[in-house]
Design a protein around this motif. Structure first.
Motif, PDB file in Angstrom:
ATOM      1  N   ASN A  10       0.846  -1.191   0.000  1.00  0.00           N
ATOM      2  CA  ASN A  10       0.000   0.000   0.000  1.00  0.00           C
ATOM      3  C   ASN A  10       0.884   1.245   0.000  1.00  0.00           C
ATOM      4  OD1 ASN A  10      -1.576   2.273   1.143  1.00  0.00           O
ATOM      5  ND2 ASN A  10      -3.183   0.722   1.319  1.00  0.00           N
ATOM      6  N   SER A  11       0.569   2.188  -0.864  1.00  0.00           N
ATOM      7  CA  SER A  11       1.385   3.398  -1.004  1.00  0.00           C
ATOM      8  C   SER A  11       1.432   4.235   0.274  1.00  0.00           C
ATOM      9  CB  SER A  11       0.885   4.242  -2.173  1.00  0.00           C
ATOM     10  OG  SER A  11      -0.436   4.676  -1.943  1.00  0.00           O
ATOM     11  N   GLU A  12       0.464   4.078   1.162  1.00  0.00           N
ATOM     12  CA  GLU A  12       0.487   4.806   2.435  1.00  0.00           C
ATOM     13  C   GLU A  12       1.673   4.392   3.311  1.00  0.00           C
ATOM     14  OE1 GLU A  12      -3.273   4.560   4.428  1.00  0.00           O
ATOM     15  OE2 GLU A  12      -4.347   5.422   2.726  1.00  0.00           O
ATOM     16  N   LEU A  13       2.245   3.231   3.037  1.00  0.00           N
ATOM     17  CA  LEU A  13       3.371   2.732   3.831  1.00  0.00           C
ATOM     18  C   LEU A  13       4.722   3.042   3.191  1.00  0.00           C
ATOM     19  CD1 LEU A  13       1.860  -0.747   4.731  1.00  0.00           C
ATOM     20  CD2 LEU A  13       1.978   1.282   6.187  1.00  0.00           C
ATOM     21  N   GLU A  14       4.705   3.714   2.058  1.00  0.00           N
ATOM     22  CA  GLU A  14       5.936   3.928   1.292  1.00  0.00           C
ATOM     23  C   GLU A  14       7.054   4.564   2.114  1.00  0.00           C
ATOM     24  OE1 GLU A  14       7.381   5.658  -3.027  1.00  0.00           O
ATOM     25  OE2 GLU A  14       5.279   5.823  -2.454  1.00  0.00           O
ATOM     26  N   ARG A  15       6.728   5.557   2.907  1.00  0.00           N
ATOM     27  CA  ARG A  15       7.777   6.243   3.677  1.00  0.00           C
ATOM     28  C   ARG A  15       8.344   5.373   4.804  1.00  0.00           C
ATOM     29  NH1 ARG A  15       6.174   8.388   8.448  1.00  0.00           N
ATOM     30  NH2 ARG A  15       3.946   8.364   8.887  1.00  0.00           N
ATOM     31  N   ARG A  19      12.863   1.907   6.448  1.00  0.00           N
ATOM     32  CA  ARG A  19      13.188   1.520   7.823  1.00  0.00           C
ATOM     33  C   ARG A  19      12.857   0.044   8.059  1.00  0.00           C
ATOM     34  NH1 ARG A  19      10.992   4.786  12.879  1.00  0.00           N
ATOM     35  NH2 ARG A  19      12.077   6.384  11.709  1.00  0.00           N
ATOM     36  N   PHE A  20      11.718  -0.390   7.519  1.00  0.00           N
ATOM     37  CA  PHE A  20      11.322  -1.790   7.658  1.00  0.00           C
ATOM     38  C   PHE A  20      12.389  -2.712   7.075  1.00  0.00           C
ATOM     39  CE2 PHE A  20       9.401  -5.513   5.628  1.00  0.00           C
ATOM     40  CZ  PHE A  20       8.915  -6.164   6.746  1.00  0.00           C
ATOM     41  N   MET A  21      12.905  -2.371   5.897  1.00  0.00           N
ATOM     42  CA  MET A  21      13.920  -3.227   5.265  1.00  0.00           C
ATOM     43  C   MET A  21      15.236  -3.188   6.054  1.00  0.00           C
ATOM     44  SD  MET A  21      12.262  -4.764   2.973  1.00  0.00           S
ATOM     45  CE  MET A  21      13.584  -5.673   2.191  1.00  0.00           C
ATOM     46  N   ARG A  22      15.594  -2.030   6.609  1.00  0.00           N
ATOM     47  CA  ARG A  22      16.804  -1.965   7.451  1.00  0.00           C
ATOM     48  C   ARG A  22      16.631  -2.827   8.696  1.00  0.00           C
ATOM     49  NH1 ARG A  22      16.360   3.217   5.630  1.00  0.00           N
ATOM     50  NH2 ARG A  22      15.411   4.017   7.551  1.00  0.00           N
ATOM     51  N   ASN A  23      15.432  -2.801   9.273  1.00  0.00           N
ATOM     52  CA  ASN A  23      15.158  -3.657  10.434  1.00  0.00           C
ATOM     53  C   ASN A  23      15.227  -5.129  10.061  1.00  0.00           C
ATOM     54  OD1 ASN A  23      14.870  -1.512  12.188  1.00  0.00           O
ATOM     55  ND2 ASN A  23      12.642  -1.450  12.022  1.00  0.00           N
ATOM     56  N   ASN A  56       1.824  -7.232   8.429  1.00  0.00           N
ATOM     57  CA  ASN A  56       1.296  -5.893   8.697  1.00  0.00           C
ATOM     58  C   ASN A  56       1.634  -4.912   7.575  1.00  0.00           C
ATOM     59  OD1 ASN A  56       0.029  -6.499  11.113  1.00  0.00           O
ATOM     60  ND2 ASN A  56       1.818  -5.983  12.344  1.00  0.00           N
ATOM     61  N   TYR A  57       2.794  -5.079   6.971  1.00  0.00           N
ATOM     62  CA  TYR A  57       3.206  -4.201   5.887  1.00  0.00           C
ATOM     63  C   TYR A  57       2.705  -4.692   4.517  1.00  0.00           C
ATOM     64  CZ  TYR A  57       6.314  -1.198   8.576  1.00  0.00           C
ATOM     65  OH  TYR A  57       6.811  -0.270   9.448  1.00  0.00           O
ATOM     66  N   GLY A  58       2.330  -5.945   4.426  1.00  0.00           N
ATOM     67  CA  GLY A  58       1.864  -6.499   3.162  1.00  0.00           C
ATOM     68  C   GLY A  58       2.919  -7.283   2.398  1.00  0.00           C
ATOM     69  N   PHE A  59       4.019  -7.630   3.044  1.00  0.00           N
ATOM     70  CA  PHE A  59       5.081  -8.416   2.414  1.00  0.00           C
ATOM     71  C   PHE A  59       4.750  -9.902   2.550  1.00  0.00           C
ATOM     72  CE2 PHE A  59       7.198  -4.401   3.114  1.00  0.00           C
ATOM     73  CZ  PHE A  59       8.072  -4.287   2.044  1.00  0.00           C
ATOM     74  N   LYS A  60       3.968 -10.416   1.619  1.00  0.00           N
ATOM     75  CA  LYS A  60       3.466 -11.791   1.715  1.00  0.00           C
ATOM     76  C   LYS A  60       4.568 -12.836   1.610  1.00  0.00           C
ATOM     77  CE  LYS A  60      -0.970 -10.350  -0.070  1.00  0.00           C
ATOM     78  NZ  LYS A  60      -1.819 -10.302  -1.243  1.00  0.00           N
ATOM     79  N   HIS A  61       5.503 -12.651   0.683  1.00  0.00           N
ATOM     80  CA  HIS A  61       6.592 -13.626   0.530  1.00  0.00           C
ATOM     81  C   HIS A  61       7.482 -13.652   1.772  1.00  0.00           C
ATOM     82  CE1 HIS A  61       5.378 -13.102  -3.682  1.00  0.00           C
ATOM     83  NE2 HIS A  61       5.858 -14.316  -3.858  1.00  0.00           N
TER      84      HIS A  61
END
Length: 102
Positions: A10-15, A19-23, A56-61
């Protein structure tokens, strides 16, 4: 290198995705350390956290990889954990994120 993996978020989570990927990178390092110590409880817990946060973020894989790590930790399945760590490392290199509006 593995094939690209597309995740639609979802584009609302773009910002928040950077940080999510760094975590996620930090969680990989923590998983590797836990694996070296045969700390299966920590592996199970981290897999569970990856699964939940990814969903929660939508990363299904990524959530599926987390679920598999969680189970492998609970089963103390050393060979599967090792394979899944490689899958997780490949995932963060190969993921392509596409943002979509609601």
């Amino acid at each position: 290198m593995a094939n690209k993996i597309k995740e639609t978020i979802n584009s609302e989570l773009e910002r928040l995705v950077g940080r999510f990927m760094r975590n996620t990178d930090l969680e990989i390092a923590t998983l590797v350390a836990a694996f070296k110590k045969s700390d299966f409880l920590a592996i199970n817990r981290i897999g569970h956290n990856i699964k939940g946060t990814a969903l929660n973020y939508g990363f299904k894989h990524l959530a599926e990889i987390g679920r598999s790590i969680e189970k492998a930790g609970a089963d103390e399945d050393v060979e599967n954990i090792e394979r899944l760590l490689l899958c997780l490392k490949d995932y963060v290199v190969c993921v392509e994120i596409e943002f979509e509006e609601d």
